[in-house]
Design a protein around this motif. Sequence first.
Motif, mmCIF file in Angstrom:
data_model
loop_
_atom_site.group_PDB
_atom_site.id
_atom_site.type_symbol
_atom_site.label_atom_id
_atom_site.label_comp_id
_atom_site.label_asym_id
_atom_site.label_seq_id
_atom_site.Cartn_x
_atom_site.Cartn_y
_atom_site.Cartn_z
ATOM 1 N N LYS A 92 0.826 -1.211 0.000
ATOM 2 C CA LYS A 92 0.000 0.000 0.000
ATOM 3 C C LYS A 92 0.858 1.259 0.000
ATOM 4 O O LYS A 92 0.573 2.238 0.689
ATOM 5 C CB LYS A 92 -0.947 -0.001 1.201
ATOM 6 C CG LYS A 92 -1.893 -1.187 1.221
ATOM 7 C CD LYS A 92 -2.789 -1.182 2.443
ATOM 8 C CE LYS A 92 -3.707 -2.386 2.476
ATOM 9 N NZ LYS A 92 -4.574 -2.401 3.676
ATOM 10 N N THR A 93 1.909 1.244 -0.809
ATOM 11 C CA THR A 93 2.774 2.413 -0.978
ATOM 12 C C THR A 93 2.499 3.048 -2.332
ATOM 13 O O THR A 93 1.620 2.613 -3.089
ATOM 14 C CB THR A 93 4.257 2.014 -0.874
ATOM 15 O OG1 THR A 93 4.610 1.233 -2.026
ATOM 16 C CG2 THR A 93 4.519 1.195 0.387
ATOM 17 N N SER A 94 3.295 4.054 -2.676
ATOM 18 C CA SER A 94 3.167 4.731 -3.976
ATOM 19 C C SER A 94 4.259 4.296 -4.940
ATOM 20 O O SER A 94 4.543 4.988 -5.933
ATOM 21 C CB SER A 94 3.220 6.254 -3.764
ATOM 22 O OG SER A 94 2.170 6.686 -2.914
ATOM 23 N N ILE A 95 4.874 3.173 -4.686
ATOM 24 C CA ILE A 95 5.949 2.676 -5.560
ATOM 25 C C ILE A 95 5.362 2.298 -6.923
ATOM 26 O O ILE A 95 4.362 1.574 -7.011
ATOM 27 C CB ILE A 95 6.641 1.461 -4.923
ATOM 28 C CG1 ILE A 95 7.312 1.856 -3.604
ATOM 29 C CG2 ILE A 95 7.661 0.841 -5.867
ATOM 30 C CD1 ILE A 95 7.917 0.697 -2.844
ATOM 31 N N THR A 96 5.970 2.794 -7.993
ATOM 32 C CA THR A 96 5.498 2.519 -9.358
ATOM 33 C C THR A 96 6.461 1.644 -10.154
ATOM 34 O O THR A 96 6.027 0.953 -11.081
ATOM 35 C CB THR A 96 5.279 3.835 -10.121
ATOM 36 O OG1 THR A 96 6.513 4.575 -10.144
ATOM 37 C CG2 THR A 96 4.196 4.680 -9.450
ATOM 38 N N THR A 97 7.728 1.667 -9.832
ATOM 39 C CA THR A 97 8.720 0.877 -10.569
ATOM 40 C C THR A 97 9.632 0.152 -9.587
ATOM 41 O O THR A 97 9.907 0.640 -8.489
ATOM 42 C CB THR A 97 9.576 1.760 -11.492
ATOM 43 O OG1 THR A 97 10.272 2.743 -10.701
ATOM 44 C CG2 THR A 97 8.722 2.449 -12.542
ATOM 45 N N VAL A 98 10.089 -1.010 -10.011
ATOM 46 C CA VAL A 98 11.085 -1.766 -9.250
ATOM 47 C C VAL A 98 12.355 -1.754 -10.083
ATOM 48 O O VAL A 98 12.407 -2.383 -11.144
ATOM 49 C CB VAL A 98 10.617 -3.202 -8.985
ATOM 50 C CG1 VAL A 98 11.659 -3.964 -8.176
ATOM 51 C CG2 VAL A 98 9.274 -3.197 -8.263
ATOM 52 N N PRO A 99 13.397 -1.030 -9.642
ATOM 53 C CA PRO A 99 14.585 -0.845 -10.480
ATOM 54 C C PRO A 99 15.482 -2.072 -10.497
ATOM 55 O O PRO A 99 15.252 -3.068 -9.798
ATOM 56 C CB PRO A 99 15.293 0.342 -9.812
ATOM 57 C CG PRO A 99 14.892 0.241 -8.379
ATOM 58 C CD PRO A 99 13.493 -0.304 -8.368
ATOM 59 N N ARG A 100 16.514 -1.955 -11.273
ATOM 60 C CA ARG A 100 17.499 -3.033 -11.402
ATOM 61 C C ARG A 100 18.236 -3.244 -10.077
ATOM 62 O O ARG A 100 18.610 -2.297 -9.405
ATOM 63 C CB ARG A 100 18.497 -2.688 -12.506
ATOM 64 C CG ARG A 100 19.570 -3.722 -12.747
ATOM 65 C CD ARG A 100 20.445 -3.294 -13.894
ATOM 66 N NE ARG A 100 21.426 -4.308 -14.219
ATOM 67 C CZ ARG A 100 22.294 -4.213 -15.215
ATOM 68 N NH1 ARG A 100 22.281 -3.131 -15.998
ATOM 69 N NH2 ARG A 100 23.153 -5.180 -15.446
ATOM 70 N N ALA A 101 18.448 -4.518 -9.716
ATOM 71 C CA ALA A 101 19.170 -4.899 -8.493
ATOM 72 C C ALA A 101 18.619 -4.181 -7.273
ATOM 73 O O ALA A 101 19.367 -3.760 -6.395
ATOM 74 C CB ALA A 101 20.663 -4.620 -8.658
ATOM 75 N N ALA A 102 17.289 -4.073 -7.196
ATOM 76 C CA ALA A 102 16.660 -3.344 -6.093
ATOM 77 C C ALA A 102 16.889 -4.018 -4.751
ATOM 78 O O ALA A 102 16.868 -3.345 -3.710
ATOM 79 C CB ALA A 102 15.158 -3.207 -6.361
ATOM 80 N N PHE A 103 17.134 -5.338 -4.754
ATOM 81 C CA PHE A 103 17.292 -6.063 -3.483
ATOM 82 C C PHE A 103 18.621 -6.812 -3.442
ATOM 83 O O PHE A 103 18.730 -7.862 -2.797
ATOM 84 C CB PHE A 103 16.125 -7.050 -3.325
ATOM 85 C CG PHE A 103 14.780 -6.454 -3.637
ATOM 86 C CD1 PHE A 103 14.124 -5.668 -2.709
ATOM 87 C CD2 PHE A 103 14.182 -6.665 -4.874
ATOM 88 C CE1 PHE A 103 12.890 -5.107 -2.993
ATOM 89 C CE2 PHE A 103 12.945 -6.117 -5.174
ATOM 90 C CZ PHE A 103 12.297 -5.325 -4.226
ATOM 91 N N TYR A 104 19.611 -6.271 -4.104
ATOM 92 C CA TYR A 104 20.887 -6.981 -4.266
ATOM 93 C C TYR A 104 21.545 -7.302 -2.924
ATOM 94 O O TYR A 104 22.163 -8.352 -2.767
ATOM 95 C CB TYR A 104 21.829 -6.152 -5.133
ATOM 96 C CG TYR A 104 23.141 -6.835 -5.411
ATOM 97 C CD1 TYR A 104 23.234 -7.776 -6.437
ATOM 98 C CD2 TYR A 104 24.284 -6.579 -4.646
ATOM 99 C CE1 TYR A 104 24.430 -8.432 -6.700
ATOM 100 C CE2 TYR A 104 25.475 -7.232 -4.897
ATOM 101 C CZ TYR A 104 25.542 -8.160 -5.927
ATOM 102 O OH TYR A 104 26.725 -8.809 -6.177
ATOM 103 N N ASN A 105 21.430 -6.409 -1.949
ATOM 104 C CA ASN A 105 22.098 -6.607 -0.650
ATOM 105 C C ASN A 105 21.353 -7.571 0.271
ATOM 106 O O ASN A 105 21.854 -7.895 1.349
ATOM 107 C CB ASN A 105 22.281 -5.262 0.061
ATOM 108 C CG ASN A 105 23.214 -4.342 -0.697
ATOM 109 O OD1 ASN A 105 24.165 -4.796 -1.328
ATOM 110 N ND2 ASN A 105 22.931 -3.041 -0.656
ATOM 111 N N LEU A 106 20.181 -8.035 -0.148
ATOM 112 C CA LEU A 106 19.356 -8.885 0.728
ATOM 113 C C LEU A 106 19.506 -10.356 0.317
ATOM 114 O O LEU A 106 18.555 -11.014 -0.102
ATOM 115 C CB LEU A 106 17.899 -8.446 0.660
ATOM 116 C CG LEU A 106 17.637 -6.959 0.941
ATOM 117 C CD1 LEU A 106 16.150 -6.661 0.818
ATOM 118 C CD2 LEU A 106 18.165 -6.567 2.309
#
Length: 420
Positions: free
Chosen positions: A63-77
């Motif tokens: 339920k956020t306003s996020i519209t795009t998921v970029p490249r390597a968005a979760f690389y550190n996880l």
Amino acid sequence: MYLLVFYIWQLPVLAVGACPALCSCTFGNMGLAELRLVQCSDPGISAVPVNVPANTTKLRLEKTSITTVPRAAFYNLSELRFLWLTYNSVTSIHPSSFVNLKTLRELRLDGNLLTSFPWEGLRDTPLLQTLGLHNNRLSSLPAHAALFLPNITYLDLSSNRLTILPAELLDLWFPLPGQRSGPLQRRILGLHDNPWLCDCQISMVMSLSMSLGSSVVLMDRMVTCSRSLGQSRVLLTQVEPNRCMRPSVQPAATRVNSPLGSNVILRCDATGYPTPTLTWLKTSAYPDCCQQHESVEELPRDLASFLQESPRVGVRWSIISLNGLTYKDAGEYRCQARNMAGISEALIQLKVVGITRLSRFPKKTPTAQLTSSKYKKPNQTVIKIPLGKDSQTPRSTKTQTAPDLTNKVYPGGEDVQDTK
């Protein structure tokens, strides 16, 4: 001593301070080392947080306003196991968004605005089992999606705009008995609330899912379909859709003899509904006497280098090109056509013909000279007797031995000729 106690006392404070803004973080008894859940549910969040603690195992962006998921968005996880991006405003996901998520088990994207999904991005999540795409705007499923879904046991595609299921997905969900690799894997599918066309594929899914011992369980059997786009939908169980047709295969030739070192093309054509896919296999070697000099190959084996095209629905042809034939290429080739209604195949025998050694032609004997000699070898020649005065035919013909008029060489080395 006092500094050490102060540092230990500050650990929970530092852990709380590492939590992203507008998010809540759940910690264990040991503070930062036991961090497990990060939840971000504020409408003011418009981008994926970049400072999520590295030891997070479950991340919920809801339920956020996020519209795009970029490249390597979760690389550190790298320890992330559950990723929920539900009920946001996501319209696009980069194909490399999930890189380095080697331990991810569950990915949920329900309630977004996705019109397409980067299926190839799932190759970065080898342990993924749950994929939720409920309530988006997906209008098509590409055939290559089946390549990245072999380990998915829960797939929710409900409440989208899907009309057709590709045959490749049906082969994945309902493999033929001869095509199964390993134990039967059960899957849960959500296909309801889509404007399906009343065709063979969706009808077969329904019938197979309700059969005893089926590998697929539908979340909701109230699947509707329509005869064409825009028409009102009815329950699939109330209509009789187009029936599937088992493929039929016709090779261009069943026996092919080709010289050693030449090029040859093997072709087969197939018809069926849904449009069948074609594969080539070499099933045996040709029992040729000269093949014993070639290395033994493991058969049967799949052939990957072939071309196939479908000029229209229900028709597909395929060719395999063999260049510079050797004895190892000889053997039996099978062209297999399959769709969800069944499998058929055609056999083509290829024989490689070697170059045979020709016998030498006898040398021509030079014309004998008409000179007599008493030291000549016998040779036969035909002498014709002249015609008689009152006869139109020869009186007689006979074979007579004529002397060999060539020179005779004696051991002494002298060349003796008749001087008469």
